[in-house]
Design a protein around this motif. Structure first.
Motif, PDB file in Angstrom:
ATOM      1  N   ARG A   1       0.839  -1.186   0.000  1.00 33.47           N
ATOM      2  CA  ARG A   1       0.000   0.000   0.000  1.00 33.47           C
ATOM      3  C   ARG A   1       0.883   1.248   0.000  1.00 33.47           C
ATOM      4  NH1 ARG A   1      -4.434  -0.178   4.664  1.00 33.47           N
ATOM      5  NH2 ARG A   1      -5.342   1.429   3.328  1.00 33.47           N
ATOM      6  N   THR A   2       0.305   2.352  -0.357  1.00 33.04           N
ATOM      7  CA  THR A   2       0.988   3.638  -0.296  1.00 33.04           C
ATOM      8  C   THR A   2       0.524   4.367   0.957  1.00 33.04           C
ATOM      9  OG1 THR A   2       1.077   3.753  -2.711  1.00 33.04           O
ATOM     10  CG2 THR A   2       1.414   5.798  -1.504  1.00 33.04           C
ATOM     11  N   TYR A   3       1.487   4.905   1.709  1.00 34.38           N
ATOM     12  CA  TYR A   3       1.185   5.558   2.982  1.00 34.38           C
ATOM     13  C   TYR A   3       1.488   7.054   2.887  1.00 34.38           C
ATOM     14  CZ  TYR A   3       0.663   0.859   4.790  1.00 34.38           C
ATOM     15  OH  TYR A   3       0.227  -0.427   4.996  1.00 34.38           O
ATOM     16  N   PHE A   4       0.613   7.874   3.485  1.00 33.54           N
ATOM     17  CA  PHE A   4       0.664   9.321   3.301  1.00 33.54           C
ATOM     18  C   PHE A   4       0.917  10.111   4.583  1.00 33.54           C
ATOM     19  CE2 PHE A   4      -2.632   7.354   0.618  1.00 33.54           C
ATOM     20  CZ  PHE A   4      -2.093   7.563  -0.637  1.00 33.54           C
ATOM     21  N   SER A   5       1.157   9.434   5.695  1.00 33.86           N
ATOM     22  CA  SER A   5       1.198  10.126   6.978  1.00 33.86           C
ATOM     23  C   SER A   5       2.205  11.277   7.001  1.00 33.86           C
ATOM     24  CB  SER A   5       1.525   9.139   8.101  1.00 33.86           C
ATOM     25  OG  SER A   5       1.620   9.807   9.346  1.00 33.86           O
ATOM     26  N   SER A   6       3.429  11.019   6.593  1.00 36.05           N
ATOM     27  CA  SER A   6       4.452  12.070   6.622  1.00 36.05           C
ATOM     28  C   SER A   6       4.113  13.210   5.664  1.00 36.05           C
ATOM     29  CB  SER A   6       5.825  11.487   6.279  1.00 36.05           C
ATOM     30  OG  SER A   6       6.263  10.621   7.301  1.00 36.05           O
ATOM     31  N   LEU A   7       3.571  12.859   4.509  1.00 34.45           N
ATOM     32  CA  LEU A   7       3.163  13.888   3.551  1.00 34.45           C
ATOM     33  C   LEU A   7       2.081  14.772   4.144  1.00 34.45           C
ATOM     34  CD1 LEU A   7       3.229  15.046   0.624  1.00 34.45           C
ATOM     35  CD2 LEU A   7       1.420  13.396   0.081  1.00 34.45           C
ATOM     36  N   LEU A   8       1.085  14.157   4.775  1.00 31.06           N
ATOM     37  CA  LEU A   8       0.003  14.929   5.377  1.00 31.06           C
ATOM     38  C   LEU A   8       0.514  15.811   6.510  1.00 31.06           C
ATOM     39  CD1 LEU A   8      -2.734  12.126   5.440  1.00 31.06           C
ATOM     40  CD2 LEU A   8      -2.630  14.089   3.894  1.00 31.06           C
ATOM     41  N   GLN A   9       1.467  15.292   7.291  1.00 34.42           N
ATOM     42  CA  GLN A   9       2.042  16.086   8.365  1.00 34.42           C
ATOM     43  C   GLN A   9       2.829  17.270   7.805  1.00 34.42           C
ATOM     44  OE1 GLN A   9       4.298  13.614  11.073  1.00 34.42           O
ATOM     45  NE2 GLN A   9       2.653  12.112  11.234  1.00 34.42           N
TER      46      GLN A   9
END
Length: 609
Positions: free
Chosen positions: A174-182
């Motif tokens: 999967r692709t994870y976005f947590s750091s991008l969103l932060q």
């Protein structure tokens, strides 16, 4: 002033609508002219007296094709390429007993694959065709992992030496976005119940949780075990040989001088390496030459075969209604490829109001969606049961989370051994942008008459009172899910909770823990429905919504374009982009009135492959 500010946008919007109407009109006119001209051109396929059925699917296996808007269809290289599972099954069954068909040729170059249960259904159909005494030849340039499983059922597998046939195993990333969103100061407010409910992980993690890995590996290992066992048995290879070949791939490839085609031949994945001309000549020698072109063998594609040999509706006093529920579950109406609660409700009512219908079979291939929509669908099925109409759930490749919710209280539940089901959990997600707006000098302030009024906003964030309210709704939804399953499966909510928590199960394991009643396909589900209804003479009625004239034109148009246009082999970047679009479109479809969702993100999707 506001009126004048809106004017340019209103004019621009009207222009876009006018252009869309004009384009659609031109397309429709072109189709109309093509239909008029068609009788003057003799390009129709003819049914051979002694020839081959060519199984040449283009696209991924699906239970229901996705509806395509004509503008999106043209802008996106033809939209999703899909082939109906039922079409392949029916073509194989008819050709098996058709004396005019002597051979089955598997041309799988444009086959986009499918999920394991669907592949097994087609492979079983090929095996039954071969068991009738007719020859099966796999004749493709190369073979993907999915197509190789089908080809394994053939008497012989032919391949071009410049191509490959190399199973790799199954994977799930999967692709994870947590750091991008932060980094962009986006706040993602997550509410969930279920230890294994991983749908929202990409928004607050940068890696897959151990629970998600455990859940995914459970079904991936089961799928791979089935794949290797089926392939090795069909090809007459020693048990475990496929894993050994993969484990020693470098040595095997060195022995084949780095040629993947030779490697496939050496380890028994294929039988012959032939150039395209050699393959054509061989097929002509085995099947016979076409009357109009001696360089080609006598054969007919499965779509033309079905068109020339339509199945006639059986005449019977009683009917069993088969209703297909495919795709994400959303509130309201939805086109084919998604499950709109109101759309499906009307089809259930249509079946219930027909006095000849004595049972309903719900064919489910869905990873869920809106919690409220799922419950509305289940309620309508319960009304049919209360009216004395048995309801049988037949699970396809995936029937999890909301897909399981709508199945849970059926009189009997059938699943394939490798169906992905369960995922009894629930979540909610609300992104807000107050941090980034404040960072750039945009603030929101005001007054409210109660603490709840204005407590949730994308530009102000979510106040604790509102967050607590949402979490309570999510917890209540989970308790309701447990109660629904407990009622349908004759279990206690506590017992359901032990096997819930958002975890997925294969059909075989679901049978062991009581989530399904029997391992079997659609045919077995229909037979069980007839038994419960106490009938022996019946017709199968596939309940479909009536297509509007516009929809009929669009379907005819897109089908004609797909026939004329070559298959699109999407490059890896395009495939990755489509997967990203799928993630975004999933968020866009979130329309549950209570912001509560029962979605199995752990479950695989053939369109994301």
């Amino acid at each position: 002033m506001t009126r004048f500010l809106k004017l340019p946008f209103q004019l621009f919007w009207k222009l876009l609508k006018a252009l869309q109407t004009l384009l659609f009109g031109l397309i429709a006119l072109g189709l109309f002219l093509a239909l008029i001209a068609a009788p003057f051109f003799d390009n129709a396929s003819q049914m051979p007296d002694d020839g081959a059925l060519v199984l040449n699917p283009s696209g991924v296996l699906v239970e229901e094709k996705t509806a395509v808007d004509p503008l999106n269809f043209l802008a996106d290289d033809g939209g999703p390429s899909e082939v109906l599972l039922q079409d392949l099954v029916v073509a194989l069954e008819q050709a098996r007993d058709d004396p005019r068909i002597t051979t089955l040729v598997l041309n799988l170059d444009d086959f986009g694959g499918g999920l394991m249960p669907h592949l097994e259904i087609v492979a079983d159909g090929i095996r039954d065709f071969r068991a009738s005494g007719k020859k099966v030849i796999a004749a493709s340039n190369g073979y993907s992992q999915s197509s190789l499983l089908l080809a394994a059922e053939a008497d012989e597998i032919l391949m071009n030496p410049e191509y490959a046939a190399l199973p790799e195993g199954f994977s799930a990333y999967r692709t994870y976005f947590s750091s991008l969103l932060q980094r962009f100061d986006v706040t993602v407010n997550v509410f969930k119940v279920g230890r294994y409910k991983s749908a929202v992980e990409p928004y607050f993690r940068d890696s897959m949780s151990d629970e998600d890995k455990q859940a995914r590996l459970a079904y991936l290992n089961a799928w791979w075990d089935t794949y290797t066992q089926r392939f090795e048995t069909a090809r007459g290879l020693p048990a475990g040989s496929l894993n050994q070949d993969i484990g020693n791939l470098q040595d095997r490839l060195d022995a084949a001088s780095g040629n993947l085609g030779q490697l496939a031949l050496d380890v028994g994945l294929v039988d012959r390496l032939m150039s395209n001309r050699e393959r054509s000549e061989y097929l002509v020698s085995v099947i016979g030459a076409d009357e109009e072109d001696e360089q080609r063998y006598r054969g007919i594609g499965f779509k033309d075969y079905l068109a020339l040999n339509p199945t006639e509706a059986e005449a019977a006093e009683h009917k069993i209604a088969v209703i297909t529920a495919v795709g994400g579950i959303v509130d309201g109406y939805a086109d084919a490829g998604s499950i709109g609660s109101q759309t499906l409700l009307e089809r259930i009512q249509q079946a219930r109001d027909d006095d000849a219908v004595k049972a309903i079979v719900l064919r489910v291939d869905s990873g869920g969606g809106s919690k409220s929509a799922s419950e509305i669908i289940r309620q309508e099925l319960a009304h049919a049961q209360a009216a004395g109409i048995p309801v049988i759930a037949s699970m396809g490749s995936v029937a999890a989370s909301g897909g399981y919710w709508i199945s849970a209280t059926a009189d009997r539940i059938f699943a394939h051994q490798n169906t992905i089901t369960g995922s009894i959990g629930i979540f909610g997600v609300i992104p807000t942008f107050e941090k980034i707006l404040n960072k750039y000098g945009v603030f929101s302030d005001g007054v409210a008459t109660t603490p709840l009024a204005g407590a949730a906003s994308i530009d102000r964030g979510i106040q604790p009172i509102y967050a607590d309210l949402i979490q309570r709704i999510i917890q209540s939804g989970y308790d309701q899910f447990l109660a629904v399953v407990a009622e349908g499966r004759n279990m206690t909510p506590e017992a359901v909770n032990e096997i819930a928590q958002g975890r997925v199960w294969t059909g075989t394991k679901a049978l062991e823990i009581g989530l399904v009643d029997e391992i079997g396909g659609l045919d077995e589900a229909v037979q069980a429905a007839a038994e419960l209804a106490g009938i022996t003479d019946y017709a199968i009625w596939r309940v479909e919504p009536e297509a509007s004239r516009r929809q009929q034109i669009i379907e005819a148009l897109t089908a004609e374009i797909r026939t004329l246009a070559p298959a699109v082999n999407r490059d890896p970047i395009t495939q990755y982009w489509r997967a990203m679009q799928s993630e975004v479109s999933t968020l866009a479809r979130f329309n549950d009135p209570q912001k509560a969702y029962v979605i199995c993100e752990t479950c695989p999707s053939p369109l994301a492959r």
